[in-house]
Design an enzyme around this catalytic site. Sequence first.
Site, PDB file in Angstrom:
ATOM      1  N   CYS A 167      35.031  37.731  22.917  1.00 21.49           N
ATOM      2  CA  CYS A 167      34.702  36.212  22.674  1.00 21.49           C
ATOM      3  C   CYS A 167      35.331  35.513  22.730  1.00 21.49           C
ATOM      4  O   CYS A 167      34.781  34.468  22.828  1.00 21.49           O
ATOM      5  CB  CYS A 167      33.762  36.718  21.006  1.00 21.49           C
ATOM      6  SG  CYS A 167      32.347  37.431  20.872  1.00 21.49           S
ATOM      7  N   HIS A 307      32.191  26.924  17.770  1.00 21.26           N
ATOM      8  CA  HIS A 307      31.955  29.171  18.591  1.00 21.26           C
ATOM      9  C   HIS A 307      30.344  29.374  17.467  1.00 21.26           C
ATOM     10  O   HIS A 307      29.891  30.601  17.808  1.00 21.26           O
ATOM     11  CB  HIS A 307      33.185  30.340  17.759  1.00 21.26           C
ATOM     12  CG  HIS A 307      33.183  31.385  18.297  1.00 21.26           C
ATOM     13  ND1 HIS A 307      33.024  32.017  18.936  1.00 21.26           N
ATOM     14  CD2 HIS A 307      32.766  32.604  16.887  1.00 21.26           C
ATOM     15  CE1 HIS A 307      32.766  33.383  19.203  1.00 21.26           C
ATOM     16  NE2 HIS A 307      32.310  33.549  18.435  1.00 21.26           N
ATOM     17  N   HIS A 344      24.688  34.973  22.741  1.00 17.31           N
ATOM     18  CA  HIS A 344      26.142  34.948  22.492  1.00 17.31           C
ATOM     19  C   HIS A 344      26.748  35.977  23.544  1.00 17.31           C
ATOM     20  O   HIS A 344      26.378  36.709  23.695  1.00 17.31           O
ATOM     21  CB  HIS A 344      26.941  35.445  20.935  1.00 17.31           C
ATOM     22  CG  HIS A 344      27.912  36.063  21.504  1.00 17.31           C
ATOM     23  ND1 HIS A 344      28.927  34.796  21.956  1.00 17.31           N
ATOM     24  CD2 HIS A 344      28.765  35.691  19.970  1.00 17.31           C
ATOM     25  CE1 HIS A 344      30.196  35.312  21.255  1.00 17.31           C
ATOM     26  NE2 HIS A 344      30.358  35.968  20.241  1.00 17.31           N
TER      27      HIS A 344
END
Length: 417
Positions: A167, A307, A344
């Site tokens: 990620c 994040h 996400h």
Amino acid sequence: MNNGDRRVVITGMGVVTPLGRDLPTFWDNLKNGVSGISHFQAFDSTGYDCRIAGEVRDFEPKEFFKNPKDVRRTDRFAQLAMAAAKMALTDSGIDLEKTNRERFGVIVSSGIGGLKTFEDQHSNLIHKGPTRMSPFTIPMLISNMGGGLISMEWGLGGPNICMVTACATSNNSIGEAWRMIKFGDAEVFLAGGAEAAITPVGIGAFGSMKALSTRNDEPQRASRPWDKDRDGFVMGEGAGIIVVEELAHARARGAKIYCEIVGYGSTSDAYHMTAPPPDGNGAARAMRVAMKHAGLNTSDIDYINAHATSTGLGDVAETRAIKSVLGEDAKKASISSTKSMTGHLLGGAGAVEMAACALAIRDGVIPPTINLETPDEECDLDYTPKVAKERKVRVAMNNSFGFGGHNATLIAREFVD
């Protein structure tokens, strides 16, 4: 000019997201706190604990390929990357006929790659035999093919690299493009990432880890970073591509400039396959490195696109990291998690969130964190709950952290000539 002295700016952006398939729609929905999460339609969700995701709906990939036949030879993640790249090029206004394409690079990546292709071709292998597998199986599923196809589509002969850091992928891609321009290896890059992992294996595997929210009855309220009642992240899909350009090159062609990239930090937790260290040490070190590159003080950070994925461990660790780095100034920074709206996007997240940072600088608007109703006691900073906020943003920080302990932080600053 000495190595490292070159200034690097953002001159174009393209996004394909659950909030919109173009930059203006994405930004309008982001500012207005719109959720892109719903019950997914990609496959039958019967039997899955998680039945919600942030899908890109009504996407027609043929619009973005010179040869429409190539669509059948590409995985969805590469199609999304191609679309975002074309929009970024158009937004930048760059004339490729007047550009040295051997000095134009591509760093476009994916955290997982062609997961749907892998599933489909494995099914062919099991049920029909090896002779019924597509000859394009390997080119379709490898993570570097998004960048490879982009370079072929426009004849871009500069460095072509695939950064696969889960990620953190997009932030690492943009950061390495920044670094290579500063050291003179290229003048322009298309940089970012794409992901299309809303598949049976993708949802099933993350679900088996208990990483996904199961708030299936309230999909639009499921992604809730820093909220006491968060129960996991929501999968999203999409792509973000940024035109990263050396300032002198941009000036010479009269380019519009969104902002300047001034810092990049990359570290490893060296701790655990999927969990961050409780104190957020690795993330904090990435932020410090980026701030050192940028020559910034703790009081200079106006906005942090965190994040913050809506997980129990991650949201707390990042909060602790921010406090560790900024000290008392952590309470003065505006922070938000746009994943509360997009879900996400894994390897595509950082670049989409970099676009949000650039637009926050341009417009003086902090996008909100929706669904933050009852803050976790350990999460006590200004997370811009529920509604956007007007604020002058001179400096924005963008955090991305990935499985394997990868941490990548980018810092952008208002461009001053």
